[in-house]
Design a protein around this motif. Structure first.
Motif, PDB file in Angstrom:
ATOM      1  N   LYS A   1     -33.318  41.077  -1.589  1.00 59.11           N
ATOM      2  CA  LYS A   1     -32.922  41.342  -2.972  1.00 59.11           C
ATOM      3  C   LYS A   1     -33.615  40.366  -3.917  1.00 59.11           C
ATOM      4  CE  LYS A   1     -30.016  42.530  -6.399  1.00 59.11           C
ATOM      5  NZ  LYS A   1     -29.951  43.867  -7.004  1.00 59.11           N
ATOM      6  N   PHE A   2     -33.593  39.098  -3.552  1.00 61.62           N
ATOM      7  CA  PHE A   2     -34.189  38.039  -4.366  1.00 61.62           C
ATOM      8  C   PHE A   2     -35.684  38.275  -4.571  1.00 61.62           C
ATOM      9  CE2 PHE A   2     -36.732  34.202  -3.698  1.00 61.62           C
ATOM     10  CZ  PHE A   2     -36.501  33.532  -4.887  1.00 61.62           C
TER      11      PHE A   2
ATOM     12  N   GLY B   1     -19.874  29.696   6.550  1.00 61.40           N
ATOM     13  CA  GLY B   1     -20.193  31.091   6.849  1.00 61.40           C
ATOM     14  C   GLY B   1     -20.087  31.979   5.625  1.00 61.40           C
ATOM     15  N   ILE B   2     -19.000  31.821   4.857  1.00 61.55           N
ATOM     16  CA  ILE B   2     -18.833  32.613   3.637  1.00 61.55           C
ATOM     17  C   ILE B   2     -19.894  32.234   2.607  1.00 61.55           C
ATOM     18  CG2 ILE B   2     -17.257  33.201   1.751  1.00 61.55           C
ATOM     19  CD1 ILE B   2     -14.936  32.509   3.636  1.00 61.55           C
ATOM     20  N   GLY B   3     -20.167  30.929   2.501  1.00 58.60           N
ATOM     21  CA  GLY B   3     -21.147  30.457   1.532  1.00 58.60           C
ATOM     22  C   GLY B   3     -22.573  30.854   1.850  1.00 58.60           C
ATOM     23  N   SER B   4     -22.820  31.281   3.074  1.00 57.89           N
ATOM     24  CA  SER B   4     -24.178  31.668   3.459  1.00 57.89           C
ATOM     25  C   SER B   4     -24.456  33.150   3.246  1.00 57.89           C
ATOM     26  CB  SER B   4     -24.409  31.320   4.938  1.00 57.89           C
ATOM     27  OG  SER B   4     -23.614  32.144   5.771  1.00 57.89           O
ATOM     28  N   THR B   5     -23.455  33.921   2.804  1.00 53.58           N
ATOM     29  CA  THR B   5     -23.608  35.373   2.710  1.00 53.58           C
ATOM     30  C   THR B   5     -24.788  35.767   1.825  1.00 53.58           C
ATOM     31  OG1 THR B   5     -21.857  35.278   1.039  1.00 53.58           O
ATOM     32  CG2 THR B   5     -21.222  35.982   3.239  1.00 53.58           C
ATOM     33  N   VAL B   6     -24.802  35.264   0.597  1.00 52.20           N
ATOM     34  CA  VAL B   6     -25.886  35.607  -0.329  1.00 52.20           C
ATOM     35  C   VAL B   6     -27.198  34.972   0.119  1.00 52.20           C
ATOM     36  CG1 VAL B   6     -26.720  35.335  -2.701  1.00 52.20           C
ATOM     37  CG2 VAL B   6     -24.336  35.950  -2.278  1.00 52.20           C
TER      38      VAL B   6
ATOM     39  N   PHE C   1     -19.697  40.311  -0.500  1.00 53.47           N
ATOM     40  CA  PHE C   1     -20.601  39.533  -1.338  1.00 53.47           C
ATOM     41  C   PHE C   1     -21.870  40.307  -1.676  1.00 53.47           C
ATOM     42  CE2 PHE C   1     -17.936  35.909  -0.678  1.00 53.47           C
ATOM     43  CZ  PHE C   1     -18.248  35.042  -1.710  1.00 53.47           C
ATOM     44  N   CYS C   2     -22.312  41.189  -0.777  1.00 53.53           N
ATOM     45  CA  CYS C   2     -23.470  42.022  -1.093  1.00 53.53           C
ATOM     46  C   CYS C   2     -23.139  42.989  -2.230  1.00 53.53           C
ATOM     47  CB  CYS C   2     -23.915  42.794   0.146  1.00 53.53           C
ATOM     48  SG  CYS C   2     -24.714  41.760   1.382  1.00 53.53           S
ATOM     49  N   TYR C   3     -21.929  43.525  -2.212  1.00 52.90           N
ATOM     50  CA  TYR C   3     -21.468  44.366  -3.315  1.00 52.90           C
ATOM     51  C   TYR C   3     -21.437  43.555  -4.611  1.00 52.90           C
ATOM     52  CZ  TYR C   3     -18.119  46.740  -6.361  1.00 52.90           C
ATOM     53  OH  TYR C   3     -17.499  47.311  -7.428  1.00 52.90           O
ATOM     54  N   PHE C   4     -20.886  42.351  -4.508  1.00 55.75           N
ATOM     55  CA  PHE C   4     -20.794  41.473  -5.679  1.00 55.75           C
ATOM     56  C   PHE C   4     -22.178  41.120  -6.206  1.00 55.75           C
ATOM     57  CE2 PHE C   4     -19.325  37.620  -7.951  1.00 55.75           C
ATOM     58  CZ  PHE C   4     -18.232  38.172  -8.587  1.00 55.75           C
ATOM     59  N   MET C   5     -23.119  40.910  -5.287  1.00 53.71           N
ATOM     60  CA  MET C   5     -24.484  40.551  -5.667  1.00 53.71           C
ATOM     61  C   MET C   5     -25.168  41.703  -6.405  1.00 53.71           C
ATOM     62  SD  MET C   5     -27.444  39.012  -3.155  1.00 53.71           S
ATOM     63  CE  MET C   5     -27.078  40.236  -1.900  1.00 53.71           C
ATOM     64  N   ASP C   6     -24.952  42.916  -5.963  1.00 53.45           N
ATOM     65  CA  ASP C   6     -25.569  44.073  -6.602  1.00 53.45           C
ATOM     66  C   ASP C   6     -24.895  44.437  -7.924  1.00 53.45           C
ATOM     67  OD1 ASP C   6     -27.582  44.525  -4.730  1.00 53.45           O
ATOM     68  OD2 ASP C   6     -26.244  45.633  -3.418  1.00 53.45           O
ATOM     69  N   VAL C   7     -23.581  44.194  -8.030  1.00 51.85           N
ATOM     70  CA  VAL C   7     -22.842  44.574  -9.232  1.00 51.85           C
ATOM     71  C   VAL C   7     -22.886  43.473 -10.290  1.00 51.85           C
ATOM     72  CG1 VAL C   7     -20.562  45.155 -10.149  1.00 51.85           C
ATOM     73  CG2 VAL C   7     -21.335  46.161  -8.000  1.00 51.85           C
ATOM     74  N   LYS C   8     -22.651  42.222  -9.878  1.00 56.10           N
ATOM     75  CA  LYS C   8     -22.558  41.107 -10.822  1.00 56.10           C
ATOM     76  C   LYS C   8     -23.859  40.318 -10.971  1.00 56.10           C
ATOM     77  CE  LYS C   8     -18.221  41.764 -11.794  1.00 56.10           C
ATOM     78  NZ  LYS C   8     -17.802  42.195 -13.151  1.00 56.10           N
ATOM     79  N   GLY C   9     -24.776  40.488 -10.036  1.00 58.13           N
ATOM     80  CA  GLY C   9     -26.052  39.793 -10.145  1.00 58.13           C
ATOM     81  C   GLY C   9     -26.158  38.576  -9.250  1.00 58.13           C
ATOM     82  N   LEU C  10     -27.366  38.025  -9.187  1.00 61.46           N
ATOM     83  CA  LEU C  10     -27.643  36.909  -8.293  1.00 61.46           C
ATOM     84  C   LEU C  10     -27.007  35.597  -8.746  1.00 61.46           C
ATOM     85  CD1 LEU C  10     -31.406  37.463  -7.349  1.00 61.46           C
ATOM     86  CD2 LEU C  10     -29.486  37.387  -5.758  1.00 61.46           C
ATOM     87  N   ARG C  11     -26.929  35.361 -10.053  1.00 61.67           N
ATOM     88  CA  ARG C  11     -26.461  34.053 -10.517  1.00 61.67           C
ATOM     89  C   ARG C  11     -25.032  33.765 -10.103  1.00 61.67           C
ATOM     90  NH1 ARG C  11     -27.014  29.691 -13.574  1.00 61.67           N
ATOM     91  NH2 ARG C  11     -25.168  28.896 -14.637  1.00 61.67           N
ATOM     92  N   ILE C  12     -24.100  34.626 -10.463  1.00 65.71           N
ATOM     93  CA  ILE C  12     -22.693  34.351 -10.171  1.00 65.71           C
ATOM     94  C   ILE C  12     -22.447  34.361  -8.673  1.00 65.71           C
ATOM     95  CG2 ILE C  12     -22.049  36.786 -10.423  1.00 65.71           C
ATOM     96  CD1 ILE C  12     -19.910  33.685 -11.331  1.00 65.71           C
ATOM     97  N   SER C  13     -23.135  35.232  -7.937  1.00 65.74           N
ATOM     98  CA  SER C  13     -22.970  35.288  -6.480  1.00 65.74           C
ATOM     99  C   SER C  13     -23.465  33.998  -5.830  1.00 65.74           C
ATOM    100  CB  SER C  13     -23.737  36.483  -5.916  1.00 65.74           C
ATOM    101  OG  SER C  13     -23.349  37.683  -6.535  1.00 65.74           O
ATOM    102  N   THR C  14     -24.635  33.532  -6.265  1.00 61.77           N
ATOM    103  CA  THR C  14     -25.197  32.301  -5.712  1.00 61.77           C
ATOM    104  C   THR C  14     -24.354  31.092  -6.103  1.00 61.77           C
ATOM    105  OG1 THR C  14     -27.409  33.286  -5.895  1.00 61.77           O
ATOM    106  CG2 THR C  14     -27.296  30.917  -5.514  1.00 61.77           C
ATOM    107  N   LEU C  15     -23.814  31.098  -7.306  1.00 60.39           N
ATOM    108  CA  LEU C  15     -22.968  29.990  -7.764  1.00 60.39           C
ATOM    109  C   LEU C  15     -21.702  29.880  -6.913  1.00 60.39           C
ATOM    110  CD1 LEU C  15     -22.450  27.741  -9.817  1.00 60.39           C
ATOM    111  CD2 LEU C  15     -21.412  29.450 -11.324  1.00 60.39           C
ATOM    112  N   ILE C  16     -21.070  31.001  -6.619  1.00 56.65           N
ATOM    113  CA  ILE C  16     -19.871  30.983  -5.766  1.00 56.65           C
ATOM    114  C   ILE C  16     -20.213  30.423  -4.387  1.00 56.65           C
ATOM    115  CG2 ILE C  16     -18.172  32.428  -4.583  1.00 56.65           C
ATOM    116  CD1 ILE C  16     -18.262  34.293  -7.025  1.00 56.65           C
ATOM    117  N   CYS C  17     -21.332  30.863  -3.842  1.00 60.60           N
ATOM    118  CA  CYS C  17     -21.746  30.366  -2.526  1.00 60.60           C
ATOM    119  C   CYS C  17     -22.049  28.872  -2.563  1.00 60.60           C
ATOM    120  CB  CYS C  17     -22.971  31.136  -2.038  1.00 60.60           C
ATOM    121  SG  CYS C  17     -22.612  32.838  -1.553  1.00 60.60           S
TER     122      CYS C  17
END
Length: 493
Positions: free
Chosen positions: A146-147, A134-139, A86-102
């Motif tokens: 980062k935020f 646990g997975i939803g808390s990653t970001v 998810f950290c990779y996803f956050m850096d590549v795709k951005g905060l919005r989509i990562s936070t939305l998945i969480c």
């Protein structure tokens, strides 16, 4: 251009960097803080669902202490397995989509616990929900550095990180209050149960005698308010699901990846590629010193407080007392984090000194708590409360500083990667702590000694750490050059 888009592009605060790129600070950053904080709040509150109502959950679902501990561990495992992804996803795709998945994962996890209170189903659904939490808390857990770097200027980064950290700990603290307030303690009665073992007939004796019944009478403990507990636990699950739904809706409505213009020069600079960043972290000895110093202690404390009732019930502490103890420890600790972060923003190059003081004080407070439990000094409930709260002040109060100082030590590695590795180590030590509960007949005395040992282990590591402020130095250097060229004075409007 639509009016909304025009407003979105209007900077609240603007300057020209040395390169000519504008940097701006937007008022909407406080709304973004609010949304992110609500997410961290419900994540922590849901994560800490069962520990404060251990006795009630065991009475309703037939669980044991080890199962309560494992529910927290399931969340840790889910987090550890996915945090780097998810950290990779956050850096590549951005905060919005990562936070939305969480946000979606948190809502689904909270919702499945509302399906039914039938013990067999809840025994299956609760671990699944914990993994989703646990997975939803990653970001939410790894993302604050980062935020804050994306939305806040250098002089507000630590405070912004502290706000999100406060929300996380406040959610954990409210778990100790909301649970016991909504779910009452089980009321048990002892019912006598007589079991007939054998009948001896004396047929060979000339005098007629009645048969002699040899029986055994035992006490069976019965929960007389189980039906009320079921309703109360269901309502608690509804509250968690409702807050998770609010967080999901707020993210969907408005939660952009980043502001139109960066708040600082380093915020707009390209970070090291993800895999290369991991390799750089692996070779950065200063980074590992501060990570292990912080996360050994925080990892153990984070799980120690969730099983506080299990730890203290042998000393006559009730479920409600343990709940309030955990609440005040966490609440006062995260409030101290805000104050300490604000203070450290004024003295940006004194983080190590502040952290050394905090950990030394935490060691003394933990020894006081342990000495009370071990009866080295007279047992006193007021002293137990005070020492427990002080542990939270000194350890939780330093968390925002650790987030920022690790990002400084690891720059130019992306803050998401740094936060992910940092919290991964936190989860490892948390899991090790909870797994010890599965050792047969180990008791609970070891818990306080483990917490004390974690503080003692952190002190020399922190003392060996060499402070470096690469990111802040770069921001200040560029800002000085920009100021000398333009002569502009930045004012927050």
């Amino acid at each position: 251009m639509p009016k909304e888009q025009t407003e979105e592009r209007t900077p609240i605060l603007g300057t020209k960097g040395a390169s000519g790129d504008a940097t701006s600070v937007y008022k909407r950053r406080w709304y973004i803080v609010l949304v992110f904080s609500i997410g961290t709040f419900i994540q922590a509150c849901a994560w800490n669902s069962w520990g404060p109502i251990t006795a009630s959950a065991e009475a309703v679902f037939g669980w044991h202490d080890s199962q309560i501990g494992m529910l927290a561990n399931d969340a840790n495992i889910g987090y550890m397995v996915t945090v780097l992804l998810f950290c990779y996803f956050m850096d590549v795709k951005g905060l919005r989509i990562s936070t939305l998945i969480c946000a979606v994962l948190l809502f689904v996890g909270a919702a499945i616990r509302c399906i039914t209170m039938e013990p067999t189903v809840m025994t299956v659904c609760s671990p699944i929900a914990s993994v989703l939490f646990g997975i939803g808390s990653t970001v939410l857990f790894a993302g604050p550095p980062k935020f804050s770097s994306v939305w806040f200027p250098p002089e507000q980064r630590t405070f912004a990180t502290a706000i999100v950290s406060f929300a996380n700990y406040f959610g954990n603290a409210m778990g100790f209050i909301i649970g016991p307030l909504m779910v009452s303690s089980p009321t048990t009665v002892c019912e006598n149960s007589t079991h007939l073992n054998s009948t001896l007939e004396l047929a060979d004796i000339a005098t007629t005698m009645p048969a002699i019944n040899i029986s055994n009478t035992s006490c069976v403990t019965v929960c007389v308010n189980k039906s009320d507990l079921i309703v109360e636990i269901r309502h608690l699950m509804y509250v968690h699901a409702g807050i998770a739904a609010l967080f999901l809706v707020m993210v969907i409505v408005y939660f952009p990846d980043k502001p139109p213009k960066p708040p600082s020069n380093t915020a707009s600079m390209e970070r090291t590629e993800w895999l290369k960043g991991l390799r750089m972290l692996a070779k950065n000895s200063s980074f590992w010193l501060v990570v292990f110093a912080s996360m050994i202690s925080n990892g153990v404390l984070g799980q120690w407080v969730t099983v506080l009732y299990i730890n203290l019930k042998t000393y006559g502490i009730t479920q409600n007392q343990a709940g309030y103890m955990g609440f005040w420890q966490t609440l006062v600790g995260c409030t101290a984090g805000l104050v300490i972060a604000w203070f450290s923003d004024m003295f940006m190059r004194r983080m190590k000194l502040i952290l050394l003081f905090l950990f030394l004080a935490a060691t003394l407070a933990t020894f006081w708590f342990t000495a009370i439990c071990e009866k080295y000094i007279p047992f006193d409930i007021t002293s137990l409360y005070t020492s427990c709260i002080l542990i939270g002040v000194f350890i939780n109060g330093g968390v925002p500083l650790f987030y920022e100082i690790t990002c400084e030590a690891s720059y130019p590695v992306a803050e998401g990667v740094t936060g992910g590795v940092m919290t991964l180590v936190n989860g490892i030590f948390g899991i090790l702590f909870l797994f010890v509960m599965y050792i047969k007949d180990i008791g609970t005395n070891w818990m306080n000694w483990a917490l004390l040992g974690s503080h003692l282990a952190a002190l020399p590591l922190l003392a060996l750490f060499t402070e470096r402020y690469r990111r802040t130095d770069l921001d200040l250097t560029v800002a000085k050059r920009s100021s000398s060229v333009s002569g502009d004075v930045q004012v927050d409007r």
